[in-house]
Design a protein around this motif. Structure first.
Motif, short mmCIF file in Angstrom:
data_model
loop_
_atom_site.label_atom_id
_atom_site.label_comp_id
_atom_site.label_asym_id
_atom_site.label_seq_id
_atom_site.Cartn_x
_atom_site.Cartn_y
_atom_site.Cartn_z
N MET A 123 0.84 -1.18 0.00
CA MET A 123 0.00 0.00 0.00
C MET A 123 0.89 1.24 0.00
O MET A 123 1.86 1.32 0.73
CB MET A 123 -0.91 0.00 1.25
N LYS A 124 0.54 2.21 -0.82
CA LYS A 124 1.29 3.45 -0.92
C LYS A 124 1.10 4.28 0.36
O LYS A 124 0.02 4.33 0.92
CB LYS A 124 0.77 4.22 -2.13
N LYS A 125 2.18 4.92 0.80
CA LYS A 125 2.12 5.75 2.02
C LYS A 125 1.27 6.99 1.74
O LYS A 125 1.46 7.66 0.72
CB LYS A 125 3.53 6.15 2.43
N PRO A 126 0.32 7.31 2.64
CA PRO A 126 -0.52 8.50 2.42
C PRO A 126 0.28 9.79 2.56
O PRO A 126 1.33 9.81 3.21
CB PRO A 126 -1.59 8.39 3.51
N PRO A 127 -0.20 10.89 1.95
CA PRO A 127 0.48 12.18 2.09
C PRO A 127 0.52 12.63 3.54
O PRO A 127 -0.29 12.19 4.36
CB PRO A 127 -0.40 13.13 1.27
N LYS A 128 1.46 13.52 3.85
CA LYS A 128 1.60 14.03 5.21
C LYS A 128 0.27 14.62 5.70
O LYS A 128 -0.38 15.37 4.99
CB LYS A 128 2.69 15.10 5.25
N GLY A 129 -0.10 14.27 6.92
CA GLY A 129 -1.34 14.77 7.50
C GLY A 129 -2.56 13.94 7.15
O GLY A 129 -3.64 14.19 7.65
N LYS A 130 -2.40 12.95 6.28
CA LYS A 130 -3.49 12.05 5.90
C LYS A 130 -3.21 10.69 6.52
O LYS A 130 -2.06 10.28 6.66
CB LYS A 130 -3.61 11.91 4.38
N HIS A 131 -4.26 9.96 6.90
CA HIS A 131 -4.08 8.70 7.61
C HIS A 131 -5.04 7.65 7.07
O HIS A 131 -6.11 7.97 6.59
CB HIS A 131 -4.33 8.89 9.11
N VAL A 132 -4.62 6.40 7.16
CA VAL A 132 -5.46 5.29 6.73
C VAL A 132 -5.41 4.22 7.81
O VAL A 132 -4.34 3.84 8.27
CB VAL A 132 -4.94 4.68 5.40
N TRP A 133 -6.58 3.79 8.27
CA TRP A 133 -6.68 2.70 9.24
C TRP A 133 -7.79 1.78 8.79
O TRP A 133 -8.62 2.15 7.96
CB TRP A 133 -7.03 3.22 10.64
N THR A 134 -7.84 0.60 9.37
CA THR A 134 -8.96 -0.30 9.14
C THR A 134 -9.62 -0.57 10.48
O THR A 134 -9.00 -0.43 11.53
CB THR A 134 -8.52 -1.63 8.51
N ALA A 135 -10.90 -0.94 10.43
CA ALA A 135 -11.64 -1.31 11.63
C ALA A 135 -12.53 -2.49 11.27
O ALA A 135 -13.00 -2.60 10.14
CB ALA A 135 -12.49 -0.14 12.11
N THR A 136 -12.74 -3.38 12.22
CA THR A 136 -13.59 -4.54 12.01
C THR A 136 -14.93 -4.30 12.69
O THR A 136 -14.97 -3.81 13.82
CB THR A 136 -12.92 -5.80 12.59
N VAL A 137 -16.00 -4.65 11.99
CA VAL A 137 -17.34 -4.50 12.56
C VAL A 137 -17.70 -5.80 13.28
O VAL A 137 -17.62 -6.88 12.69
CB VAL A 137 -18.38 -4.20 11.46
N GLY A 138 -18.07 -5.68 14.55
CA GLY A 138 -18.45 -6.85 15.34
C GLY A 138 -19.89 -7.27 15.07
O GLY A 138 -20.62 -6.64 14.32
N GLU A 139 -20.29 -8.34 15.71
CA GLU A 139 -21.63 -8.88 15.52
C GLU A 139 -22.74 -7.90 15.88
O GLU A 139 -23.83 -7.95 15.32
CB GLU A 139 -21.80 -10.16 16.35
N LYS A 140 -22.48 -7.01 16.83
CA LYS A 140 -23.48 -6.02 17.25
C LYS A 140 -23.39 -4.73 16.44
O LYS A 140 -24.02 -3.74 16.77
CB LYS A 140 -23.32 -5.71 18.73
N GLY A 141 -22.58 -4.71 15.38
CA GLY A 141 -22.43 -3.52 14.55
C GLY A 141 -21.48 -2.50 15.11
O GLY A 141 -21.40 -1.37 14.63
N GLN A 142 -20.71 -2.87 16.12
CA GLN A 142 -19.78 -1.94 16.74
C GLN A 142 -18.42 -2.00 16.03
O GLN A 142 -18.02 -3.06 15.56
CB GLN A 142 -19.59 -2.28 18.21
N ILE A 143 -17.75 -0.86 15.98
CA ILE A 143 -16.39 -0.83 15.44
C ILE A 143 -15.45 -0.35 16.54
O ILE A 143 -15.85 0.38 17.44
CB ILE A 143 -16.24 0.07 14.19
N VAL A 144 -14.21 -0.78 16.44
CA VAL A 144 -13.18 -0.32 17.36
C VAL A 144 -12.29 0.65 16.58
O VAL A 144 -11.75 0.30 15.53
CB VAL A 144 -12.34 -1.50 17.91
N ILE A 145 -12.16 1.86 17.08
CA ILE A 145 -11.31 2.85 16.45
C ILE A 145 -9.87 2.53 16.85
O ILE A 145 -9.57 2.41 18.04
CB ILE A 145 -11.70 4.27 16.87
#
Length: 71
Positions: free
Chosen positions: A1-23
């Motif tokens: 994956m290409k590194k994002p520009p300075k000041g920009k960020h990319v993360w992933t989060a998984t959605v649980g069974e109850k529709g909750q995500i962890v930041i």
């Protein structure tokens, strides 16, 4: 994956069974998100979901929806 520009960020989060995500920890630290904080989720059918920092959203909302007393 290409590194994002300075000041920009990319993360992933998984959605649980109850529709909750962890930041991811890095995102919570960067944006000072703490347990119990309320987040604003904006959705667009074509562009997806955005979670803007609350202070920036509050400023935008106050410009779009000014107090009636200020009119």
């Amino acid at each position: 994956m290409k590194k994002p520009p300075k000041g920009k960020h990319v993360w992933t989060a998984t959605v649980g069974e109850k529709g909750q995500i962890v930041i991811p920890k890095q995102a919570r630290e960067l944006f000072d998100i703490k347990p119990g904080d309320t987040l604003i989720l904006l959705g667009d059918d074509k562009r997806g979901i955005a979670i803007p920092p609350q202070d920036k959203f509050r400023r935008l909302a106050s410009e779009v929806f000014p107090d009636e007393e200020e009119e």
